[in-house]
Design an enzyme around this catalytic site. Structure first.
Site, PDB file in Angstrom:
ATOM      1  N   GLU A  27       0.097  -0.855   5.930  1.00  0.00           N
ATOM      2  CA  GLU A  27       1.155  -0.227   6.724  1.00  0.00           C
ATOM      3  C   GLU A  27       0.988   1.278   6.767  1.00  0.00           C
ATOM      4  O   GLU A  27       1.257   1.909   7.789  1.00  0.00           O
ATOM      5  CB  GLU A  27       2.527  -0.593   6.149  1.00  0.00           C
ATOM      6  CG  GLU A  27       3.694  -0.316   7.088  1.00  0.00           C
ATOM      7  CD  GLU A  27       4.261   1.100   6.977  1.00  0.00           C
ATOM      8  OE1 GLU A  27       5.101   1.477   7.824  1.00  0.00           O
ATOM      9  OE2 GLU A  27       3.878   1.835   6.044  1.00  0.00           O
ATOM     10  N   ASP A  43       0.828  -1.207   0.000  1.00  0.00           N
ATOM     11  CA  ASP A  43       0.000   0.000   0.000  1.00  0.00           C
ATOM     12  C   ASP A  43       0.859   1.253   0.000  1.00  0.00           C
ATOM     13  O   ASP A  43       2.018   1.244   0.448  1.00  0.00           O
ATOM     14  CB  ASP A  43      -0.968   0.011   1.190  1.00  0.00           C
ATOM     15  CG  ASP A  43      -0.271  -0.045   2.544  1.00  0.00           C
ATOM     16  OD1 ASP A  43       0.713  -0.808   2.682  1.00  0.00           O
ATOM     17  OD2 ASP A  43      -0.701   0.664   3.469  1.00  0.00           O
TER      18      ASP A  43
END
Length: 375
Positions: free
Chosen positions: A133, A68
């Site tokens: 994250e 991500d």
């Protein structure tokens, strides 16, 4: 075009704004399956995660990272589309280029080359990858680590691909991170007309001496691995907007970045003691983002440091500066853990980029480390 650069570009094309993965993990899994890895997809909520492993027994070396990326910001402020990887002036531009799709690509190509040379390598090579994250980090690595810990899985070595280099590629390895503890303080007073202060209690005035004491407090002196613990106010809010009203409450948000010289509980106790000394009426809500962790110099730091020297001609520094990472979760099951990746000057910014000439050496550093630790 090198294979690592080609894969980095393919990953950047996926607009995997947290917590979306948008097919990045499928690309990685396909390559890993071709190498004989056993793949375990571990989705939690809206988050994509996977755990992959190849080989048997100890030592277990794990590459860890996230697919991500943070939001792009205004598209018209980018010099090229953030999800169309573009090379200009020797740099590859795109959201996630440095944080951390170049590292993910380098994990894959380093593993491919290592396994081609060592098909019966010692120990276990593993991957722990998440798409959560950059967001709330509630259904990503922490959940995978919980599941792995429940089955008794331990890691001897873990390399997190965070962008750690500062001035030149290879100059910095993170061998730990400070803890992060946030607080939301609400100090209560009595609202009233500003012309009649004797009929009110101004919470700003009441809390100001306590804030001054907290700002001057020496929480610790740090140690060989960490700078001293810091306490910083990030937000203060009070009042209705009117100029003739004493506010009834004052809200303050603050954060500790703390070393291993303190614990979250010890810092809470000391802060409460200071507030209580000033006889404040208050509420305080705490949020612990992560405890500090450290990897003392040892086999992993030696191996990756030597790989950097051999590849880049640079002697890296071990340090613990910067924000938090998923290393704070993984260290629970990892005996030794470091973070190493590209230059971090452009991360989370407009026109994020990575130097093209650093991408293949990054894979080389990872590959050399594998040869040392899983030979």
């Amino acid at each position: 075009m090198s294979s690592t650069l080609e894969l980095t570009r393919a990953l950047i094309r996926q607009d995997s704004i947290t917590p979306r993965d948008e097919g990045c993990q499928d690309m990685m899994i396909t390559r890993l399956e071709d190498l004989g890895f056993t793949i375990e997809r571990m989705p939690f909520g809206d988050v994509s995660n996977f755990w992959a492993h190849r080989g048997h027994g100890a030592p277990v070396l794990c590459f860890a990272g996230h697919t991500d990326v943070v939001p792009t910001g205004p598209l018209d402020k980018w010099d090229s589309h953030p999800f169309e990887p573009t090379i200009r002036h020797g740099h590859l531009f795109g959201r996630g280029a440095a944080d951390m799709k170049a590292s993910l690509a380098a994990f894959i190509t380093a593993s491919e080359r290592f396994i081609a040379a060592n098909p019966e390598h010692a120990g276990t090579l593993a991957f722990l990858i998440t798409s959560d994250e950059e967001g709330v980090a509630a259904d990503g690595t922490v959940r995978v680590v919980d599941a792995l810990a429940a089955r008794g899985q331990q890691l001897d070595y873990c390399i997190v691909g965070e962008p750690t280099s500062s001035q030149v590629f290879g100059d910095t390895i993170k061998n730990g991170r400070r803890g992060s503890l946030s607080g939301h303080l609400i100090v209560h007073g009595i609202q009233g007309h500003i012309a009649y202060p004797h009929l009110a209690k101004n919470p700003i005035h009441l809390v100001a001496p306590a804030l001054a004491e907290l700002a001057a407090e020496v929480w610790d002196h740090g140690n060989d691995y960490f700078p001293p613990t810091s306490w910083q106010v990030s937000n203060i809010h009070a009042g209705t907007g009117a100029t003739n009203v004493i506010p009834g409450s004052c809200e303050i948000k603050f954060n500790f970045r703390f070393s291993t010289e303190n614990t979250a509980e010890s810092l809470k106790d000391r802060l409460h003691a200071i507030l209580d000394k000033h006889q404040l009426a208050y509420e305080l809500h705490w949020a612990l983002s992560g405890n500090p962790f450290i990897t003392a110099p040892g086999a992993l730091t030696d191996a990756i440091s030597q790989a950097i020297v051999d590849t880049c001609g640079v002697t890296p520094e071990l340090n613990t500066t910067g924000g938090t990472s998923d290393g704070r979760f993984i260290k629970r099951i990892a005996r030794e853990l470091v973070e190493f990746g590209p230059i971090n000057a452009s991360i989370h910014k407009l026109n994020e980029c990575v130097c093209v000439d650093d991408i293949e050496p990054l894979a080389c550093v990872y590959e050399k480390t594998l040869h040392t630790l899983l030979r």
